[in-house]
Design a protein around this motif. Sequence first.
Motif, PDB file in Angstrom:
ATOM      1  N   ALA A   1       1.079  -1.447   0.100  1.00  0.00           N
ATOM      2  CA  ALA A   1      -0.117  -0.345  -0.006  1.00  0.00           C
ATOM      3  C   ALA A   1       0.685   1.305  -0.139  1.00  0.00           C
ATOM      4  N   SER A   2       2.336   1.373   0.032  1.00  0.00           N
ATOM      5  CA  SER A   2       2.924   2.343   0.658  1.00  0.00           C
ATOM      6  C   SER A   2       2.698   2.965  -0.770  1.00  0.00           C
ATOM      7  N   GLU A   3       2.995   4.294  -0.619  1.00  0.00           N
ATOM      8  CA  GLU A   3       3.260   5.392  -1.873  1.00  0.00           C
ATOM      9  C   GLU A   3       4.728   4.701  -2.408  1.00  0.00           C
ATOM     10  N   THR A   4       5.994   4.681  -1.241  1.00  0.00           N
ATOM     11  CA  THR A   4       7.519   4.320  -2.224  1.00  0.00           C
ATOM     12  C   THR A   4       7.782   3.298  -1.601  1.00  0.00           C
ATOM     13  N   PRO A   5       7.260   2.298  -2.476  1.00  0.00           N
ATOM     14  CA  PRO A   5       7.572   0.590  -1.785  1.00  0.00           C
ATOM     15  C   PRO A   5       8.431   0.414  -2.577  1.00  0.00           C
ATOM     16  N   LYS A   6       9.056  -1.368  -2.188  1.00  0.00           N
ATOM     17  CA  LYS A   6      10.318  -1.348  -3.111  1.00  0.00           C
ATOM     18  C   LYS A   6      10.744  -1.749  -4.256  1.00  0.00           C
ATOM     19  N   TYR A   7       9.365  -2.494  -5.205  1.00  0.00           N
ATOM     20  CA  TYR A   7       9.220  -2.928  -5.651  1.00  0.00           C
ATOM     21  C   TYR A   7       7.882  -2.182  -6.662  1.00  0.00           C
ATOM     22  N   ASP A   8       8.112  -1.068  -7.667  1.00  0.00           N
ATOM     23  CA  ASP A   8       6.792  -0.465  -8.236  1.00  0.00           C
ATOM     24  C   ASP A   8       6.152  -1.234  -9.527  1.00  0.00           C
ATOM     25  N   TRP A   9       5.034  -2.344  -9.114  1.00  0.00           N
ATOM     26  CA  TRP A   9       5.309  -3.071 -10.325  1.00  0.00           C
ATOM     27  C   TRP A   9       3.670  -2.605 -10.969  1.00  0.00           C
ATOM     28  N   PRO A  10       3.637  -3.243 -12.301  1.00  0.00           N
ATOM     29  CA  PRO A  10       4.014  -4.160 -13.045  1.00  0.00           C
ATOM     30  C   PRO A  10       5.805  -2.660 -13.120  1.00  0.00           C
TER      31      PRO A  10
END
Length: 195
Positions: free
Chosen positions: A89-98
Amino acid sequence: MKNKILIILALVLLSACNDSTKFSTTNQPTLTDYQVGEKWVWKYKGVTTEGEVRSDGTDTREIVSFDGALGMTIGKDTIPVSEIVKPEASETPKYDWPLEVGKKWKYENSWTSQDGTTGNQSQNAEVLSYQEQTVEAGTFMAYTIKYTGKTTNSRGYSANETEVWLYAPAVKNFIKLTQNQGDFHYVEELIEYSK
């Protein structure tokens, strides 16, 4: 002469169409992508610029049946796979899929260690390529994702860092991590993958 030009042009266009580095996208794995018995083993080593080895060993993860569902063993813990594949749910994720070549985003993470130390990580991420990469476990198509930024903690530690992750969709995980953080160099590489 005209036919030779047309053949050369056709070959150029076909090779461009087959260039998976330009057109591939990968979605986040789902629960149905995992199966009992699937196993990953990484070797890792972390060394300071003075040659002090701070970490050296292996990390094994395996998919098991857990309370009637799939779980992943991580150290002594077993995490439900349904939690692992839950969209972040983060706006700043480890992986931004896709994932796709050229994609950029901001990654931020805050944590508290077992001894109570708190820390923050703030990095800019970019997918640089999608191509064959070879590690000890084999050769896989993988995204090269570069993270650059800073890590700080409540003990006054602050270091610039660069991380390069090779993420392989076929194994639903990273196959290699290279990290430089201040005077510390860390490498983790997949040495075994099995279903």
